[in-house]
Design an enzyme around this catalytic site. Sequence first.
Site, PDB file in Angstrom:
ATOM      1  N   ASN A 204       0.842  -1.200   0.000  1.00  0.00           N
ATOM      2  CA  ASN A 204       0.000   0.000   0.000  1.00  0.00           C
ATOM      3  C   ASN A 204       0.880   1.253   0.000  1.00  0.00           C
ATOM      4  O   ASN A 204       2.094   1.149  -0.028  1.00  0.00           O
ATOM      5  CB  ASN A 204      -0.954  -0.016   1.205  1.00  0.00           C
ATOM      6  CG  ASN A 204      -0.188  -0.084   2.507  1.00  0.00           C
ATOM      7  OD1 ASN A 204       0.512   0.850   2.873  1.00  0.00           O
ATOM      8  ND2 ASN A 204      -0.305  -1.204   3.202  1.00  0.00           N
ATOM      9  N   ASP A 273      -4.364  -6.364   5.255  1.00  0.00           N
ATOM     10  CA  ASP A 273      -5.422  -7.146   5.892  1.00  0.00           C
ATOM     11  C   ASP A 273      -5.546  -8.536   5.271  1.00  0.00           C
ATOM     12  O   ASP A 273      -6.135  -9.437   5.857  1.00  0.00           O
ATOM     13  CB  ASP A 273      -6.768  -6.421   5.752  1.00  0.00           C
ATOM     14  CG  ASP A 273      -6.796  -5.155   6.577  1.00  0.00           C
ATOM     15  OD1 ASP A 273      -6.146  -5.140   7.637  1.00  0.00           O
ATOM     16  OD2 ASP A 273      -7.441  -4.176   6.151  1.00  0.00           O
ATOM     17  N   LYS A 283       8.105 -17.651 -10.584  1.00  0.00           N
ATOM     18  CA  LYS A 283       7.415 -16.492 -11.158  1.00  0.00           C
ATOM     19  C   LYS A 283       6.160 -16.937 -11.926  1.00  0.00           C
ATOM     20  O   LYS A 283       6.244 -17.871 -12.740  1.00  0.00           O
ATOM     21  CB  LYS A 283       8.390 -15.774 -12.098  1.00  0.00           C
ATOM     22  CG  LYS A 283       7.839 -14.521 -12.700  1.00  0.00           C
ATOM     23  CD  LYS A 283       8.812 -13.915 -13.693  1.00  0.00           C
ATOM     24  CE  LYS A 283       8.122 -12.830 -14.477  1.00  0.00           C
ATOM     25  NZ  LYS A 283       8.711 -12.599 -15.777  1.00  0.00           N
ATOM     26  N   PHE A 318      -3.773   3.645  14.644  1.00  0.00           N
ATOM     27  CA  PHE A 318      -4.075   4.664  13.638  1.00  0.00           C
ATOM     28  C   PHE A 318      -5.276   4.170  12.847  1.00  0.00           C
ATOM     29  O   PHE A 318      -5.376   2.974  12.583  1.00  0.00           O
ATOM     30  CB  PHE A 318      -2.879   4.844  12.680  1.00  0.00           C
ATOM     31  CG  PHE A 318      -1.900   5.884  13.151  1.00  0.00           C
ATOM     32  CD1 PHE A 318      -1.094   5.639  14.249  1.00  0.00           C
ATOM     33  CD2 PHE A 318      -1.796   7.107  12.500  1.00  0.00           C
ATOM     34  CE1 PHE A 318      -0.204   6.600  14.701  1.00  0.00           C
ATOM     35  CE2 PHE A 318      -0.903   8.079  12.936  1.00  0.00           C
ATOM     36  CZ  PHE A 318      -0.103   7.815  14.048  1.00  0.00           C
ATOM     37  N   LYS A 332     -12.980   0.903  15.588  1.00  0.00           N
ATOM     38  CA  LYS A 332     -11.644   0.304  15.757  1.00  0.00           C
ATOM     39  C   LYS A 332     -11.116   0.542  17.171  1.00  0.00           C
ATOM     40  O   LYS A 332     -10.480  -0.317  17.758  1.00  0.00           O
ATOM     41  CB  LYS A 332     -10.664   0.887  14.731  1.00  0.00           C
ATOM     42  CG  LYS A 332     -10.933   0.394  13.329  1.00  0.00           C
ATOM     43  CD  LYS A 332     -10.026   1.060  12.311  1.00  0.00           C
ATOM     44  CE  LYS A 332     -10.577   0.787  10.910  1.00  0.00           C
ATOM     45  NZ  LYS A 332      -9.853   1.497   9.869  1.00  0.00           N
ATOM     46  N   LYS A 336     -10.429  -2.907  19.136  1.00  0.00           N
ATOM     47  CA  LYS A 336      -9.012  -3.230  19.382  1.00  0.00           C
ATOM     48  C   LYS A 336      -8.591  -2.868  20.817  1.00  0.00           C
ATOM     49  O   LYS A 336      -7.433  -3.006  21.172  1.00  0.00           O
ATOM     50  CB  LYS A 336      -8.132  -2.514  18.351  1.00  0.00           C
ATOM     51  CG  LYS A 336      -8.384  -2.998  16.906  1.00  0.00           C
ATOM     52  CD  LYS A 336      -7.549  -2.249  15.887  1.00  0.00           C
ATOM     53  CE  LYS A 336      -8.097  -2.410  14.483  1.00  0.00           C
ATOM     54  NZ  LYS A 336      -7.241  -3.218  13.618  1.00  0.00           N
TER      55      LYS A 336
HETATM   56  N1  CTP Z   1      -3.669  -3.147  12.273  1.00  0.00           N
HETATM   57  C1  CTP Z   1      -3.104  -4.248  12.883  1.00  0.00           C
HETATM   58  N2  CTP Z   1      -3.119  -5.452  12.254  1.00  0.00           N
HETATM   59  C2  CTP Z   1      -3.704  -5.602  11.048  1.00  0.00           C
HETATM   60  C3  CTP Z   1      -4.313  -4.471  10.425  1.00  0.00           C
HETATM   61  C4  CTP Z   1      -4.274  -3.263  11.075  1.00  0.00           C
HETATM   62  O1  CTP Z   1      -2.589  -4.119  13.990  1.00  0.00           O
HETATM   63  N3  CTP Z   1      -3.691  -6.784  10.464  1.00  0.00           N
HETATM   64  C5  CTP Z   1      -3.606  -1.850  12.973  1.00  0.00           C
HETATM   65  C6  CTP Z   1      -3.011  -0.723  12.165  1.00  0.00           C
HETATM   66  O2  CTP Z   1      -1.618  -0.654  12.337  1.00  0.00           O
HETATM   67  C7  CTP Z   1      -3.726   0.482  12.727  1.00  0.00           C
HETATM   68  C8  CTP Z   1      -5.076  -0.049  13.147  1.00  0.00           C
HETATM   69  O3  CTP Z   1      -4.926  -1.468  13.247  1.00  0.00           O
HETATM   70  O4  CTP Z   1      -3.087   0.988  13.877  1.00  0.00           O
HETATM   71  C9  CTP Z   1      -6.175   0.261  12.157  1.00  0.00           C
HETATM   72  O5  CTP Z   1      -5.773  -0.120  10.861  1.00  0.00           O
HETATM   73  P1  CTP Z   1      -6.678   0.181   9.585  1.00  0.00           P
HETATM   74  O6  CTP Z   1      -5.983  -0.321   8.377  1.00  0.00           O
HETATM   75  O7  CTP Z   1      -7.150   1.599   9.634  1.00  0.00           O
HETATM   76  O8  CTP Z   1      -7.958  -0.692   9.891  1.00  0.00           O
HETATM   77  P2  CTP Z   1      -8.242  -2.230   9.876  1.00  0.00           P
HETATM   78  O9  CTP Z   1      -8.264  -2.722  11.281  1.00  0.00           O
HETATM   79  O10 CTP Z   1      -7.305  -2.932   8.959  1.00  0.00           O
HETATM   80  O11 CTP Z   1      -9.725  -2.265   9.323  1.00  0.00           O
HETATM   81  P3  CTP Z   1     -10.271  -1.864   7.840  1.00  0.00           P
HETATM   82  O12 CTP Z   1      -9.234  -2.326   6.866  1.00  0.00           O
HETATM   83  O13 CTP Z   1     -11.527  -2.616   7.717  1.00  0.00           O
HETATM   84  O14 CTP Z   1     -10.453  -0.376   7.821  1.00  0.00           O
END
Ligand code: CTP
Length: 394
Positions: A204, A273, A283, A318, A332, A336
């Site tokens: 990303n 995710d 490859k 974040f 979140k 969390k």
């Molecule tokens: N995070 C994490 N582990 C993951 C994904 C995210 O610990 N596998 C943490 C990120 O580092 C961030 C927080 O969770 O501090 C929120 O991440 P974000 O990408 O905004 O949200 P997600 O929990 O991934 O949910 P969504 O993708 O549905 O928005």
Amino acid sequence: MKIGLGITGCIAAYKSVELIRLFQKRGDEVFPIITQNGLNFITELTLSSISGNKTTTEMFSGVENWDVKHISLARKIDVLLVAPATANIIAKFANGIADDFLSTLYLSFEGKVVIAPAMNKSMWSHPATKRNVEILKERGNIIVNPESGYLACKEEGEGRLADLEKILNYTYHALREKDFKGKRAIITAGATREFIDPIRFITNRSSGKMGISLAREFWLRGGEVILIKGKNTPDVKFDIEVIECESAEDMFKKTVENFSRCDICIMAAAVSDYTPLRRESEKIKKNSETLNLKLKRTTDILKELSKIKKKNQILIGFAAETENLKTNAQKKLKSKNLDFIVLNDVKRKDIGFESDENEISILFKDGREKFFKKSKKEIIAKYIVDEIKNIGEK
Ligand code: CTP
């Protein structure tokens, strides 16, 4: 901050122009002082024009406003930085010789001194220089060690002036209050990479700049930092423990491994995710018109940390959002089990991902909310760390 910048006779003297600019960009004022040997490499006019202040070159260049100049400058500046510092000035400082303006200023200045040496590798490793440097360290002067590389004398080795950002960071470090002394934080930064085959991966736009700014702020304030960062992130220009990682799984393992020895964890990384269900060992060839990739969920690191948390660690996340910002961030924060969540709009091009600036809201678990207007990520990092301090003090 008012910085007395001493420049001595070394080819790296030309870098002082860039150093002055770096300080000015952050709102600091620089008062250049150059030795007679230094003037062989860069002019007084250059330094005065860039800094906007008169450069001091000599001990007896006239009395200004009937002040004794080395005393009045010593009272005016917050810190004395010498960059580049030759073996000669280091020897003079170590032994209390005051035979020019800079060495006299050193003796009359009672504040913090930061020294960034630059010289030939044999001069740097000479027992006389080593001993002098030790004397300065024992006295509490901060030495920003030279780096290895190609030297002006066409030799390779240790002696090159340290990176300018690093010199700047150490100058700030000398002055900041150490209110996080004895605290250790894990900070994650940047994007993860989920490999599809040996050469391709899903990732990303996160640059890691926000996480690195947070690590810097902790370090400036005396905290110990374990930075767990993705491969695409910039180099770190201060001394902390850095652990590189690749996939979400890798970040998960490395974060959990270090979690128990930390008081604070900030998950600033943009963790993938989903990851490919299988990683091809060779490859992938373009044998068909379409290609389906099957992905599986990765572990939610923050959620796991909140479950295994044994002591009263502070957990911060974040929320990278593009729509329904607050509602999503609130969800979140709760799911969390965080102390607070930093919300930023990742759809905007001028802040957040890849940008040097950010604009955030902090949502706290007790329902409070604070907005911080668009600023450099280094400033935003200070606001976030201040909020962590407030929680710690409750
Ligand atoms: N995070 C994490 N582990 C993951 C994904 C995210 O610990 N596998 C943490 C990120 O580092 C961030 C927080 O969770 O501090 C929120 O991440 P974000 O990408 O905004 O949200 P997600 O929990 O991934 O949910 P969504 O993708 O549905 O928005």
